[in-house]
Design a protein around this motif. Structure first.
Motif, PDB file in Angstrom:
ATOM      1  N   LEU A  93      10.500 -11.946 -11.923  1.00  0.00           N
ATOM      2  CA  LEU A  93      10.257 -11.787 -10.499  1.00  0.00           C
ATOM      3  C   LEU A  93      11.134 -12.756  -9.716  1.00  0.00           C
ATOM      4  O   LEU A  93      11.391 -13.881 -10.126  1.00  0.00           O
ATOM      5  N   LYS A 147       0.185 -10.019   4.285  1.00  0.00           N
ATOM      6  CA  LYS A 147       0.330  -8.627   3.852  1.00  0.00           C
ATOM      7  C   LYS A 147      -0.336  -7.750   4.902  1.00  0.00           C
ATOM      8  O   LYS A 147      -1.556  -7.740   5.026  1.00  0.00           O
ATOM      9  N   TYR A 205       0.464 -16.390  -6.674  1.00  0.00           N
ATOM     10  CA  TYR A 205       0.306 -15.018  -7.151  1.00  0.00           C
ATOM     11  C   TYR A 205      -0.785 -14.350  -6.321  1.00  0.00           C
ATOM     12  O   TYR A 205      -1.918 -14.848  -6.268  1.00  0.00           O
ATOM     13  N   GLN A 216      -1.517  -4.654  -8.687  1.00  0.00           N
ATOM     14  CA  GLN A 216      -0.197  -5.176  -8.385  1.00  0.00           C
ATOM     15  C   GLN A 216      -0.269  -6.679  -8.141  1.00  0.00           C
ATOM     16  O   GLN A 216      -1.260  -7.186  -7.611  1.00  0.00           O
ATOM     17  N   THR A 250       2.073  -9.876  -6.484  1.00  0.00           N
ATOM     18  CA  THR A 250       3.239 -10.383  -5.766  1.00  0.00           C
ATOM     19  C   THR A 250       3.297 -11.884  -5.964  1.00  0.00           C
ATOM     20  O   THR A 250       2.271 -12.556  -5.877  1.00  0.00           O
ATOM     21  N   LEU A 309       5.441 -14.699   0.348  1.00  0.00           N
ATOM     22  CA  LEU A 309       4.690 -13.559  -0.183  1.00  0.00           C
ATOM     23  C   LEU A 309       4.908 -12.283   0.639  1.00  0.00           C
ATOM     24  O   LEU A 309       4.686 -11.180   0.147  1.00  0.00           O
ATOM     25  N   GLU A 359       8.819 -10.173  -4.563  1.00  0.00           N
ATOM     26  CA  GLU A 359       8.856  -8.963  -5.386  1.00  0.00           C
ATOM     27  C   GLU A 359       7.468  -8.665  -5.931  1.00  0.00           C
ATOM     28  O   GLU A 359       6.757  -9.557  -6.382  1.00  0.00           O
ATOM     29  N   THR A 360       7.099  -7.403  -5.901  1.00  0.00           N
ATOM     30  CA  THR A 360       5.779  -6.959  -6.353  1.00  0.00           C
ATOM     31  C   THR A 360       5.922  -6.114  -7.603  1.00  0.00           C
ATOM     32  O   THR A 360       6.810  -5.268  -7.698  1.00  0.00           O
TER      33      THR A 360
END
Length: 290
Positions: free
Chosen positions: A13, A27, A44, A54, A56, A64, A68-69
């Motif tokens: 990642l 998010k 995380y 999932q 990220t 965040l 990348e997820t």
């Protein structure tokens, strides 16, 4: 459906660097039921995405937003494939996989509480026909002992529209143990936090805890803030409250909830001061040690 995932080797990642300051939300869509941990220089983040799990990761909270997820689990069983709620990350062993259902009956929003070197499984259950919280000792990462009711929504602020106790989140500070949780129905703006404070004795007994609240209620255009988690700053000197909220004034239970973060401060008696959610877009100083 709630899963206890163990952080395994997570390579490949790319973390996106950013300044120490950040703005909420972290998010903006499908940010429901957030859980976060910090390990080996990375945050995380997991949230409810409904159909898979999932993760990220990034080296800063602000990172965040564009970190990348990766999808770490997707179910091929149609009987349980499409309501994947509130995943969490807990370091218990060295690998992770689907281990099966832990609770004998209906249960959601499980987490792991640690008291005196013993792990306890805490989740939202039904007791006497109302959505409450239950607790059971963990025999292993994949099995639990007999469960008991830990908290029932008996107070007015826990019963707006529908009586609810859910989303337990352990908090540890200066030798004290707390368990935050979310109360009232998420389709209302009265979804908010309550707090159980551990007083000693058997953690599976209601009498070992004191209930207070409500805390962290709707404010500054953030409605229904709740279903939270706690993460320490990189240097271990701060605790941050990671939560979801919505801009919809009547409350919301679907993907129109966003993930945000606010620092926890402390009252003179050692209890947490959650404050209130800041307006979306407010520039905040990031966690210490970033």
């Amino acid at each position: 459906m709630r899963f206890a995932l163990i952080v395994g080797v997570f390579t490949g990642l790319l973390a996106v660097a950013s300044a120490a300051s950040f703005t909420n939300p972290l998010k903006p869509i499908n940010g429901s039921d957030p859980h976060m941990t910090y390990s080996d220089g990375y945050y995380y983040l997991m949230t409810t995405t409904w159909t898979n799990l999932q993760i990220t990761r990034a080296k800063t909270l602000g990172g965040l937003k564009t970190g990348e997820t990766r999808v770490v689990w997707a179910d091929g069983n149609p009987s349980r494939c499409c309501n994947v709620w509130a995943p969490e990350l807990h370091r218990i062993d060295n690998t992770f996989s689907y281990a099966g259902q832990l609770t004998p009956d209906w249960g959601i929003d499980a987490t792991i509480l640690r008291v005196q070197n013993q792990n306890y499984f805490v989740w939202s259950c039904f007791s006497r026909g109302i959505q409450s919280m239950c607790i059971a000792p963990m025999n292993s990462p994949t099995s639990i002992g007999a469960g008991k009711v830990l908290s029932e929504p008996t107070l007015d602020w826990e019963r707006v529209d529908t009586p609810v106790n859910e989303g337990p989140a352990p908090l540890y500070h200066d030798g004290k143990i707390f368990l935050a949780y979310s109360a009232s129905f998420c389709w209302t703006p009265s979804y908010q936090l309550g707090l159980l404070t551990y007083n000693g004795g058997d953690p599976t007994l209601m009498s070992s805890w004191t209930k207070t609240g409500p805390f962290f209620s709707s404010a500054n255009g953030n409605y229904g803030p709740g279903h939270n988690a706690f993460v320490n700053s990189p240097d271990g000197t701060e605790v941050w409250n990671i939560y979801h909220a919505t801009w919809i004034q009547t409350g919301n239970c679907d993907g129109n909830r966003y993930t945000s973060a606010n620092k926890v401060s402390w009252h003179p008696d050692g209890s947490p001061n959650f404050g209130q959610p800041d307006p979306v877009g407010t520039t905040l100083t990031g966690p210490s040690g970033e």
